[in-house]
Design a protein around this motif. Structure first.
Motif, PDB file in Angstrom:
ATOM      1  N   VAL A  91       3.468  13.102  -2.385  1.00 44.49           N
ATOM      2  CA  VAL A  91       3.909  13.098  -3.776  1.00 44.49           C
ATOM      3  C   VAL A  91       3.755  14.494  -4.373  1.00 44.49           C
ATOM      4  O   VAL A  91       2.795  15.201  -4.066  1.00 44.49           O
ATOM      5  CB  VAL A  91       3.145  12.020  -4.594  1.00 44.49           C
ATOM      6  CG1 VAL A  91       1.665  12.254  -4.590  1.00 44.49           C
ATOM      7  CG2 VAL A  91       3.637  11.962  -6.012  1.00 44.49           C
ATOM      8  N   PHE A  92       4.733  14.875  -5.200  1.00 45.80           N
ATOM      9  CA  PHE A  92       4.717  16.192  -5.834  1.00 45.80           C
ATOM     10  C   PHE A  92       4.212  16.037  -7.265  1.00 45.80           C
ATOM     11  O   PHE A  92       4.845  15.371  -8.080  1.00 45.80           O
ATOM     12  CB  PHE A  92       6.113  16.828  -5.784  1.00 45.80           C
ATOM     13  CG  PHE A  92       6.522  17.129  -4.371  1.00 45.80           C
ATOM     14  CD1 PHE A  92       6.237  18.364  -3.809  1.00 45.80           C
ATOM     15  CD2 PHE A  92       7.119  16.164  -3.575  1.00 45.80           C
ATOM     16  CE1 PHE A  92       6.559  18.632  -2.482  1.00 45.80           C
ATOM     17  CE2 PHE A  92       7.444  16.415  -2.249  1.00 45.80           C
ATOM     18  CZ  PHE A  92       7.161  17.652  -1.706  1.00 45.80           C
ATOM     19  N   VAL A  93       3.056  16.652  -7.530  1.00 47.84           N
ATOM     20  CA  VAL A  93       2.451  16.551  -8.858  1.00 47.84           C
ATOM     21  C   VAL A  93       3.287  17.375  -9.839  1.00 47.84           C
ATOM     22  O   VAL A  93       3.700  18.493  -9.524  1.00 47.84           O
ATOM     23  CB  VAL A  93       0.986  17.065  -8.798  1.00 47.84           C
ATOM     24  CG1 VAL A  93       0.359  17.091 -10.177  1.00 47.84           C
ATOM     25  CG2 VAL A  93       0.168  16.197  -7.838  1.00 47.84           C
ATOM     26  N   GLN A  94       3.532  16.820 -11.022  1.00 43.03           N
ATOM     27  CA  GLN A  94       4.354  17.532 -12.014  1.00 43.03           C
ATOM     28  C   GLN A  94       3.558  18.654 -12.685  1.00 43.03           C
ATOM     29  O   GLN A  94       2.337  18.727 -12.563  1.00 43.03           O
ATOM     30  CB  GLN A  94       4.842  16.535 -13.069  1.00 43.03           C
ATOM     31  CG  GLN A  94       3.721  16.050 -13.978  1.00 43.03           C
ATOM     32  CD  GLN A  94       4.150  14.983 -14.963  1.00 43.03           C
ATOM     33  OE1 GLN A  94       4.975  14.134 -14.668  1.00 43.03           O
ATOM     34  NE2 GLN A  94       3.581  15.015 -16.156  1.00 43.03           N
TER      35      GLN A  94
ATOM     36  N   PRO B 207       0.850  -1.194   0.000  1.00 42.60           N
ATOM     37  CA  PRO B 207       0.000   0.000   0.000  1.00 42.60           C
ATOM     38  C   PRO B 207       0.888   1.247   0.000  1.00 42.60           C
ATOM     39  O   PRO B 207       1.850   1.313   0.762  1.00 42.60           O
ATOM     40  CB  PRO B 207      -0.788  -0.081   1.314  1.00 42.60           C
ATOM     41  CG  PRO B 207      -0.449  -1.383   1.928  1.00 42.60           C
ATOM     42  CD  PRO B 207       0.765  -1.947   1.247  1.00 42.60           C
ATOM     43  N   LEU B 208       0.619   2.205  -0.871  1.00 44.58           N
ATOM     44  CA  LEU B 208       1.475   3.395  -0.956  1.00 44.58           C
ATOM     45  C   LEU B 208       1.112   4.389   0.137  1.00 44.58           C
ATOM     46  O   LEU B 208      -0.067   4.591   0.440  1.00 44.58           O
ATOM     47  CB  LEU B 208       1.342   4.046  -2.333  1.00 44.58           C
ATOM     48  CG  LEU B 208       1.723   3.178  -3.526  1.00 44.58           C
ATOM     49  CD1 LEU B 208       1.788   4.026  -4.800  1.00 44.58           C
ATOM     50  CD2 LEU B 208       3.036   2.437  -3.322  1.00 44.58           C
TER      51      LEU B 208
ATOM     52  N   ARG C  28       9.347   8.514  -8.187  1.00 45.54           N
ATOM     53  CA  ARG C  28       8.287   9.116  -7.365  1.00 45.54           C
ATOM     54  C   ARG C  28       7.451   8.034  -6.671  1.00 45.54           C
ATOM     55  O   ARG C  28       7.055   8.204  -5.519  1.00 45.54           O
ATOM     56  CB  ARG C  28       7.414  10.048  -8.219  1.00 45.54           C
ATOM     57  CG  ARG C  28       8.117  11.386  -8.508  1.00 45.54           C
ATOM     58  CD  ARG C  28       7.147  12.418  -9.086  1.00 45.54           C
ATOM     59  NE  ARG C  28       6.639  12.004 -10.380  1.00 45.54           N
ATOM     60  CZ  ARG C  28       5.504  12.430 -10.906  1.00 45.54           C
ATOM     61  NH1 ARG C  28       4.746  13.294 -10.254  1.00 45.54           N
ATOM     62  NH2 ARG C  28       5.114  12.016 -12.093  1.00 45.54           N
ATOM     63  N   LEU C  29       7.169   6.933  -7.365  1.00 46.66           N
ATOM     64  CA  LEU C  29       6.376   5.873  -6.719  1.00 46.66           C
ATOM     65  C   LEU C  29       7.199   5.152  -5.651  1.00 46.66           C
ATOM     66  O   LEU C  29       6.670   4.776  -4.600  1.00 46.66           O
ATOM     67  CB  LEU C  29       5.851   4.888  -7.770  1.00 46.66           C
ATOM     68  CG  LEU C  29       4.685   5.424  -8.614  1.00 46.66           C
ATOM     69  CD1 LEU C  29       4.444   4.549  -9.842  1.00 46.66           C
ATOM     70  CD2 LEU C  29       3.389   5.522  -7.794  1.00 46.66           C
ATOM     71  N   ASN C  30       8.503   4.983  -5.907  1.00 42.95           N
ATOM     72  CA  ASN C  30       9.332   4.261  -4.929  1.00 42.95           C
ATOM     73  C   ASN C  30       9.439   5.018  -3.606  1.00 42.95           C
ATOM     74  O   ASN C  30       9.496   4.398  -2.543  1.00 42.95           O
ATOM     75  CB  ASN C  30      10.719   3.967  -5.509  1.00 42.95           C
ATOM     76  CG  ASN C  30      10.663   2.841  -6.543  1.00 42.95           C
ATOM     77  OD1 ASN C  30       9.662   2.109  -6.623  1.00 42.95           O
ATOM     78  ND2 ASN C  30      11.710   2.712  -7.331  1.00 42.95           N
ATOM     79  N   THR C  31       9.421   6.360  -3.649  1.00 42.30           N
ATOM     80  CA  THR C  31       9.482   7.090  -2.367  1.00 42.30           C
ATOM     81  C   THR C  31       8.199   6.869  -1.565  1.00 42.30           C
ATOM     82  O   THR C  31       8.161   7.145  -0.368  1.00 42.30           O
ATOM     83  CB  THR C  31       9.617   8.627  -2.533  1.00 42.30           C
ATOM     84  OG1 THR C  31       8.741   9.042  -3.547  1.00 42.30           O
ATOM     85  CG2 THR C  31      10.999   9.094  -2.793  1.00 42.30           C
ATOM     86  N   LEU C  32       7.152   6.360  -2.223  1.00 44.19           N
ATOM     87  CA  LEU C  32       5.885   6.115  -1.517  1.00 44.19           C
ATOM     88  C   LEU C  32       5.779   4.662  -1.057  1.00 44.19           C
ATOM     89  O   LEU C  32       4.740   4.246  -0.550  1.00 44.19           O
ATOM     90  CB  LEU C  32       4.716   6.448  -2.451  1.00 44.19           C
ATOM     91  CG  LEU C  32       4.761   7.849  -3.070  1.00 44.19           C
ATOM     92  CD1 LEU C  32       3.668   8.018  -4.124  1.00 44.19           C
ATOM     93  CD2 LEU C  32       4.621   8.928  -1.990  1.00 44.19           C
ATOM     94  N   GLY C  33       6.843   3.882  -1.299  1.00 43.99           N
ATOM     95  CA  GLY C  33       6.830   2.488  -0.837  1.00 43.99           C
ATOM     96  C   GLY C  33       6.668   1.463  -1.948  1.00 43.99           C
ATOM     97  O   GLY C  33       6.613   0.266  -1.677  1.00 43.99           O
ATOM     98  N   ALA C  34       6.589   1.932  -3.207  1.00 47.23           N
ATOM     99  CA  ALA C  34       6.486   0.968  -4.309  1.00 47.23           C
ATOM    100  C   ALA C  34       7.848   0.337  -4.566  1.00 47.23           C
ATOM    101  O   ALA C  34       8.870   0.819  -4.050  1.00 47.23           O
ATOM    102  CB  ALA C  34       5.991   1.676  -5.573  1.00 47.23           C
ATOM    103  N   ASP C  35       7.850  -0.740  -5.366  1.00 45.93           N
ATOM    104  CA  ASP C  35       9.108  -1.401  -5.726  1.00 45.93           C
ATOM    105  C   ASP C  35       9.139  -1.508  -7.256  1.00 45.93           C
ATOM    106  O   ASP C  35       8.616  -2.449  -7.837  1.00 45.93           O
ATOM    107  CB  ASP C  35       9.144  -2.786  -5.059  1.00 45.93           C
ATOM    108  CG  ASP C  35      10.440  -3.525  -5.362  1.00 45.93           C
ATOM    109  OD1 ASP C  35      11.258  -3.003  -6.152  1.00 45.93           O
ATOM    110  OD2 ASP C  35      10.618  -4.630  -4.825  1.00 45.93           O
ATOM    111  N   ILE C  36       9.713  -0.478  -7.884  1.00 46.86           N
ATOM    112  CA  ILE C  36       9.741  -0.417  -9.349  1.00 46.86           C
ATOM    113  C   ILE C  36      11.173  -0.162  -9.792  1.00 46.86           C
ATOM    114  O   ILE C  36      11.838   0.732  -9.257  1.00 46.86           O
ATOM    115  CB  ILE C  36       8.860   0.738  -9.881  1.00 46.86           C
ATOM    116  CG1 ILE C  36       7.426   0.608  -9.350  1.00 46.86           C
ATOM    117  CG2 ILE C  36       8.854   0.776 -11.404  1.00 46.86           C
ATOM    118  CD1 ILE C  36       6.469   1.642  -9.860  1.00 46.86           C
ATOM    119  N   SER C  37      11.631  -0.916 -10.765  1.00 46.29           N
ATOM    120  CA  SER C  37      12.960  -0.616 -11.311  1.00 46.29           C
ATOM    121  C   SER C  37      12.858  -0.449 -12.817  1.00 46.29           C
ATOM    122  O   SER C  37      11.907  -0.901 -13.454  1.00 46.29           O
ATOM    123  CB  SER C  37      13.957  -1.714 -10.935  1.00 46.29           C
ATOM    124  OG  SER C  37      13.412  -2.967 -11.258  1.00 46.29           O
TER     125      SER C  37
END
Ligand code: EPU
Length: 426
Positions: free
Chosen positions: A21-24, A16-17, A412-421
């Motif tokens: 988050v900073f909107v572009q 769960p994120l 940006r998603l990884n700082t919220l707890g996601a795991d994306i590479s």
């Protein structure tokens, strides 16, 4: 045209994120402003909050191809444009073919050089996306339009104000005809204009430059032609599509996010549809908080021009509705070819039936990670959302299409707890 290395986004779902988050800045405002800044013969334009995305890099390349001196200070998200000497009226095929918004450079070339040639027209793969409203409008303003098989040549022989109309309230068509009218002698009236927030931001930018425009947001715009436009500084509005995608990222993972730079007023019907699904919004001063705790409910929706449900969010909400408890009904009315996501979601275990311009999504499904194809920017980001909620590993390719419209999406998603590479295509 440079598209960078061939990459994939690899998403390992399940978390769960949480977080901020900073909107572009808004892609669909920034691209038009870069083109509009070429209308100024003197001085330097400064655009702030410009999203660091591939489509902006393409717009910068196009501006440079016609002779503008453009510097994109990416760390500062600031673009400086000096258009005092334009040297070419040709928008070259290698960029224009893949970048449909190239047509927004035509008004500046017409006013500054008397003519414009587009060597190819492209864009996302979204079925039939004509530009006839643009060309018919240029012709009604007194231009000569010669359409060849691959090249369009427009000459501004006797450009002057006229009464124009759009068959449907085209977003870019509205902006482009306003730009063309801004320096055309006399009065231009445009009927059936678009009301998207980005259109209003572009009008604000042009008004700062000295354009005389009234009626923005009413569906009928009047432009009094002026003799010159000057270089100004402007901060691009936040990107409502990027904001809503993050809201859906909170929803699809059952998390809670604080969005900096999002405005519910810009969501239009998207807000109400997400609330009906069980997504909770609360505004805390300048922060928009989004969370989802309960089981998602199914939704019925039809895409339509603002303030209707944005077509750019149709794919993301299709991914979200695959987790809802029941059958959702989605009807796409803006672009044909926008259901390419259905097949990819099906590979992940969703149950989606497409019949003409309608789609039925039978939920709730348990999504499972696999290799999927981003057919365009919005299916790409929808697959990232699906991957965030899926078991195992989802590999979304090509990454480039997502990078066209979303800045640093993995970071940006990884700082919220996601795991994306980000990986080279396997
Ligand atoms: N249309 C015509 N003739 C025209 C112009 C439009 O038939 O001359 C039709 C299109 O085929 C479509 C409808 O009118 O069926 C609406 O198209 P519109 O012109 O409004 O779309 P656009 O201005 O080309 C912008 C965004 C799109 C977004 C749409 C709708 C930019 C650069 N692009 O496109 O963004 O989906 O408005 O809001 O502003 C995206 O960001 O992924 C994207 C595709």
């Amino acid at each position: 045209m440079s598209i960078g290395p061939k990459t994939s986004y690899v998403v390992r779902g399940g978390q769960p994120l949480q977080g901020t988050v900073f909107v572009q800045g808004a892609k669909n405002a920034a691209l038009k402003m870069i083109a509009a800044s070429l209308l100024a013969e003197k001085g330097r334009t400064v655009l702030r909050n410009v999203p660091v995305i591939e489509d902006v890099r393409r717009a910068v390349e196009l501006a440079q191809a016609v002779g503008a001196v453009v510097k994109f200070h990416e760390a500062e998200r600031t673009l400086v444009v000096d258009a005092s000497e334009l040297t070419s009226s040709v928008l070259p095929a290698e960029i224009a073919r893949k970048f449909r918004a190239s047509v927004v450079f035509v008004p500046a070339l017409l006013h500054r050089l008397g003519e414009a040639t587009i060597e190819g027209i492209g864009g996302c793969n979204l079925g039939s996306r004509n530009l006839d409203f643009h060309y018919r409008g240029f012709a009604r303003l007194g231009c000569t339009v010669d359409e060849g098989d691959t090249t369009i040549h427009i000459k501004a022989d006797r450009i002057r104000g006229a009464h124009l109309y759009l068959d449907t309230p085209s977003h870019t068509g509205t902006e482009n005809l306003i730009m063309a009218a801004a320096l055309a002698p006399g009065t231009t009236v445009i009927d059936n204009t678009a009301m998207e927030p980005e259109v209003l931001d572009v009008i604000d930018f042009l008004a700062k430059m000295g354009a005389q425009i009234s009626g923005g947001g009413t569906g009928f715009v009047t432009v009094e032609g002026v003799e010159e436009l000057t270089a100004v500084e402007h901060t691009v509005m936040p990107d409502r599509i990027d904001a809503a995608v993050f809201a859906m990222a909170a929803a699809i993972t059952g998390g809670e996010l604080s969005l900096v730079g999002a405005s519910l007023d810009h969501f239009g019907v998207v807000r109400w549809k997400l609330e009906q699904m069980g997504v909770e919004f609360s505004t805390h001063g300048a922060i928009l908080q989004v969370r989802r705790e309960r089981q998602l409910r199914p939704i019925n929706l039809i895409t339509s021009p603002f303030p209707g449900f944005a077509t750019d969010l149709q794919s993301p909400i299709m991914a979200l509705s695959s987790l809802a408890d029941g059958t959702s009904y989605i009807r796409e009315t803006i672009f044909d070819g926008r259901y390419m996501l259905a097949g990819e979601l099906t590979k992940m275990g969703a149950k989606v039936e497409v019949a003409g311009n309608a789609a039925l999504v039978h939920g709730p499904s348990v999504l499972k990670g696999t290799d999927v194809i981003a057919h365009d920017l919005r299916t790409g980001i929808a697959l990232i959302l699906a991957g965030l909620a899926a078991e195992g590993e989802t590999v979304v390719s090509p990454g480039y299409l997502i990078d066209r419209g979303h800045a640093s999406i993995a970071a940006r998603l990884n700082t919220l707890g996601a795991d994306i590479s980000v990986e080279m295509v396997r």
